[in-house]
Design an enzyme around this catalytic site. Structure first.
Site, short mmCIF file in Angstrom:
data_model
loop_
_atom_site.label_atom_id
_atom_site.label_comp_id
_atom_site.label_asym_id
_atom_site.label_seq_id
_atom_site.Cartn_x
_atom_site.Cartn_y
_atom_site.Cartn_z
N TRP A 112 17.26 103.42 61.09
CA TRP A 112 17.40 104.89 60.59
C TRP A 112 15.98 105.55 60.96
O TRP A 112 15.09 105.04 60.47
CB TRP A 112 17.58 104.71 59.19
CG TRP A 112 17.83 106.27 58.54
CD1 TRP A 112 18.82 106.95 58.80
CD2 TRP A 112 17.34 107.00 57.70
NE1 TRP A 112 18.75 108.13 58.04
CE2 TRP A 112 17.57 108.26 57.44
CE3 TRP A 112 15.80 106.62 57.11
CZ2 TRP A 112 17.11 109.08 56.53
CZ3 TRP A 112 15.44 107.70 56.16
CH2 TRP A 112 15.87 108.97 55.81
N ASN B 188 10.90 97.63 59.14
CA ASN B 188 11.74 98.35 58.15
C ASN B 188 10.77 98.91 57.27
O ASN B 188 10.03 98.34 56.53
CB ASN B 188 12.62 97.49 57.40
CG ASN B 188 13.37 98.43 56.29
OD1 ASN B 188 13.33 99.84 56.33
ND2 ASN B 188 13.80 97.81 55.16
N LYS C 280 30.19 113.65 47.27
CA LYS C 280 30.81 112.83 48.21
C LYS C 280 31.57 113.59 49.20
O LYS C 280 31.67 113.27 50.30
CB LYS C 280 31.94 112.23 47.16
CG LYS C 280 32.07 110.70 47.25
CD LYS C 280 30.79 110.03 47.44
CE LYS C 280 29.94 110.12 46.31
NZ LYS C 280 28.86 109.41 46.28
N GLU D 230 28.85 114.64 51.85
CA GLU D 230 28.65 113.61 52.58
C GLU D 230 29.22 112.79 53.56
O GLU D 230 28.85 112.70 54.69
CB GLU D 230 28.25 112.38 51.55
CG GLU D 230 26.91 112.42 50.68
CD GLU D 230 26.94 110.96 50.17
OE1 GLU D 230 27.55 110.68 49.22
OE2 GLU D 230 25.62 110.51 50.34
N LYS E 80 22.27 104.26 53.64
CA LYS E 80 22.49 103.93 52.47
C LYS E 80 21.34 103.69 51.35
O LYS E 80 21.46 104.34 50.06
CB LYS E 80 23.07 102.36 52.16
CG LYS E 80 23.53 101.81 50.94
CD LYS E 80 25.17 102.02 50.89
CE LYS E 80 25.25 101.69 49.46
NZ LYS E 80 26.39 102.45 48.77
O1 M6R Z 1 20.06 103.07 45.68
P1 M6R Z 1 20.10 104.16 45.02
O2 M6R Z 1 21.00 104.34 43.89
O3 M6R Z 1 18.78 104.44 44.38
O4 M6R Z 1 20.49 105.48 45.88
C1 M6R Z 1 20.43 106.82 45.40
C2 M6R Z 1 20.88 107.80 46.51
O5 M6R Z 1 20.39 107.54 47.46
C3 M6R Z 1 22.28 107.64 46.47
O6 M6R Z 1 23.37 107.71 45.47
C4 M6R Z 1 22.86 108.48 47.70
O7 M6R Z 1 22.81 109.69 47.12
C5 M6R Z 1 24.54 108.22 48.05
N1 M6R Z 1 24.55 108.54 49.46
C6 M6R Z 1 25.52 108.80 47.17
O8 M6R Z 1 26.89 108.59 47.87
#
Ligand code: M6R
Length: 609
Positions: free
Chosen positions: A74, A100, A486, A489, A604
């Protein structure tokens, strides 16, 4: 964030690396690459774009070796391209590096290395590591890695391969970039996350910050950056292999939406007693300590932030505590007021999110008790926390969070009930009713999934919309925001989640017949209010899609489409209401041909600020 893998052993090395990368592709998919040692040389292949591009190259030009490393990227430093793909090599092509994280001082290191005559092939921060290793290598790869780590600053998980050490890999970790070792019989695996090794072994070593690992077929030798040997206990992984596979579903996201009933059940297991009292002894926080709390401060990012927002309403109502809620990325700059009577709650699926981890550091420095809600045992967040409430959601591969959001909300409800009971602030009758609601929740979430057949045709009809609004009030307001996130995204349709009462203060100007409005209109104390907001939108010709309880005519009358969901206590109802929103986003994105599991520009977990 990126995904890194390594393997030393008798199997087809590139096969194992590619299998691992396939399972880590959710971590980044701008490019991918592998390198192996073969006949005293390092050979490799790398390609911009998804892993499939690299697989295609390897199909035409296979490579083999005795040990290897692989990477899925990424992009942070340097745009996605073949040359910026990892692994990166030193000038002689004898040392390969994957990474990473971020090397913060790479610019000055690069200038210095250029002056010393090194030539660079990429724009990445990572490549300096390969050239530093070349400078420091005197036949001892681990020694060269240690000397390099003294020079670089930043957060990283690094993997190193050398033509001169054909059966040995060296990895190192600093900061929040996760790294695990999988121990097999005469073979050893390395990965950023568990799904990459799950097919091969259940025995795992978690590499912690400030550690170097020497990996051979016989196992892994962990030491500190200063060379002190570390005796790490082997952890047994209890995740189900099937949970990292699609199991017949078209996408991971759809499978994970369908896993919600099980996740709710697993998250409640052992925590909701037969008499409806809550058992959170696992937190190790005494009742006395919880009674001493004067304020709750919560922070998180993305979906986890919306789960925290849901929790905020419940904690205020049941524990009668003042609750502050902040985006973790803002918390650090907001001069938060903290003390030893503050309970700081960090919510994060991965436990790796850089913004959340920085907020954690600030909260701890301020003297707060840190409680984590997290899905990953051994994550940086879980290790930093004074207490962790795990989510029991299993691995989530789809980049868009679904089942983990649901698990976070269930954890929030449990925590709020526990605080309310221990502090004596919650009405016992309400706690009983909430206990009943939680007990039947797995089955109600399962019933809510029946709406899928109705959602798909609606999704097809509205998939050409360019803007959508999601409205909710009170505990459904965070659900409206989650539904909008959602949709954004995975379908790239602009969407906003609004507190329905706020519409008339501006956003109502957006409404016309082309803007579908999703309204969370299930029964509860604010239902009448939300129905008025629904009428206001209807009067502006918007197509209304209502999430409403079965046979609730008041909600159904003004809606063009109704997704009917079973009814429960209004404080628990949001965990059911999110189900049709996930299905709606999924079907719209799938109908539009979007890459549901790996949406553009996302990863992610975001391990950079
Ligand atoms: O791993 P985390 O719960 O800390 O991640 C937080 C956000 O990056 C995560 O929820 C993000 O918004 C997702 N893409 C939601 O679908």
């Amino acid at each position: 964030m990126c995904g890194i893998v390594g393997y030393v052993g008798p199997r087809d090395v590139v096969g194992v690396l590619m299998d691992g990368l396939r399972r880590l592709e959710y971590r980044g998919y701008d490019s991918a690459g592998v390198a192996v040692v073969n006949g005293g040389s390092v050979i490799g292949s790398k390609r911009v774009g998804k892993l499939g591009n690299l697989a295609e190259v390897l199909r035409h030009t296979p490579i083999h070796g005795s040990a290897g490393i692989g990477h899925t990227r990424w992009a942070t430093h340097g745009r996605p391209s073949d040359s910026n793909a990892h692994p990166h090599l030193d000038c002689k092509g004898r040392i390969a590096v994957i990474h990473n994280g971020i090397i913060e001082n790479y610019a000055s290191l690069r200038d210095d290395l250029l002056r010393r005559g090194h030539t660079f092939q990429s724009d990445t921060d990572t490549e300096v590591v390969a050239h530093l290793l070349e400078e420091f290598f005197d036949g001892d790869l681990v020694g060269a890695v240690r000397r390099t780590l003294k020079v670089v600053t930043g957060a990283y998980a690094l993997g190193v391969l050398s033509a001169d050490s054909p059966d040995r890999l060296v990895f190192a970790r600093n900061g929040a970039s996760p790294l695990i070792i999988g121990l097999g019989e005469g073979e050893t695996f390395v990965a950023s996350d568990i799904p990459a090794i799950l097919n091969y072994t259940r025995r795992e070593l978690i590499v912690q910050e400030g550690e170097v690992v020497e990996v051979t077929r016989e196992g892994a030798l962990i030491s500190t950056f200063n060379g002190q040997t570390v005796d790490r206990e082997v952890t047994n992984i209890n995740w189900d292999i099937g949970s990292a596979e699609k199991s017949g579903f078209k996408h991971f996201m759809l499978k994970e939406i369908y896993e919600q009933p099980k996740v709710v059940k697993d998250t409640l297991l052992g925590r909701l007693r037969d008499d409806n009292s809550i058992n959170l002894r696992e937190l190790g926080l005494s009742d006395e300590r919880l009674r001493g709390i004067r304020k709750v401060t919560m922070f998180a990012c993305g979906s986890a932030y919306y789960a925290a927002a849901y929790g905020m309403y419940l904690i205020r109502q049941l524990a009668k505590l003042p609750v502050e809620l902040e985006l973790a990325s803002e918390f650090r700059y907001s001069d938060p007021v903290l003390d030893e009577h503050t309970l700081a709650i960090a919510v994060s699926q991965s436990g790796e999110t850089a913004d959340t981890l920085e907020a954690v550091r600030i909260a701890k420095t301020g003297g707060a008790t840190l409680l984590a809600i997290c899905n990953v045992v051994g994550s940086a967040l879980a290790r930093a926390a004074d207490a962790t409430l795990f989510m029991q959601a299993g691995p989530e591969i789809g980049v868009a969070a679904t089942k983990t959001f649901t698990a976070q909300c269930v954890d929030m409800a449990l925590l709020a009930m526990h605080l309310g009971a221990v502090r004596g602030t919650a009405d016992p009758e309400t706690l009983q009713k909430l206990g009943d609601a939680l007990r039947e929740l797995p089955s109600l979430v399962d019933q809510a999934l029946n709406v899928d057949d109705e959602v798909a045709p609606v999704a097809r009809r509205i998939s050409k919309a360019t803007t959508m609004l999601f409205l909710g009030r009170h505990v459904d307001y965070p659900i409206a925001m989650e539904g909008a996130l959602k949709l954004k995204e995975i379908s790239y349709i602009h969407a906003e989640g609004y507190a329905a009462g706020e519409m008339k203060h501006g956003p109502i100007a957006l409404l016309d017949e082309n803007v579908p409005v999703v309204v969370l209109a299930t029964r509860g104390p604010v239902q009448e209010k939300i129905l008025s907001n629904m009428s206001e939108a209807k009067a502006r010709d918007s197509r209304i899609i209502a999430v409403a309880n079965l046979h609730n005519d008041a909600a159904i009358e003004n809606a063009d489409v109704v997704f009917a969901v079973p009814e429960t206590h209004h404080l628990i109802q949001p965990i059911i209401n999110v189900v049709p929103l996930y299905l709606l986003a999924y079907h719209i994105a799938d109908h539009k041909g979007c890459d549901v599991d790996q949406p553009r520009n996302l990863a992610k977990t975001v391990t950079v600020e």
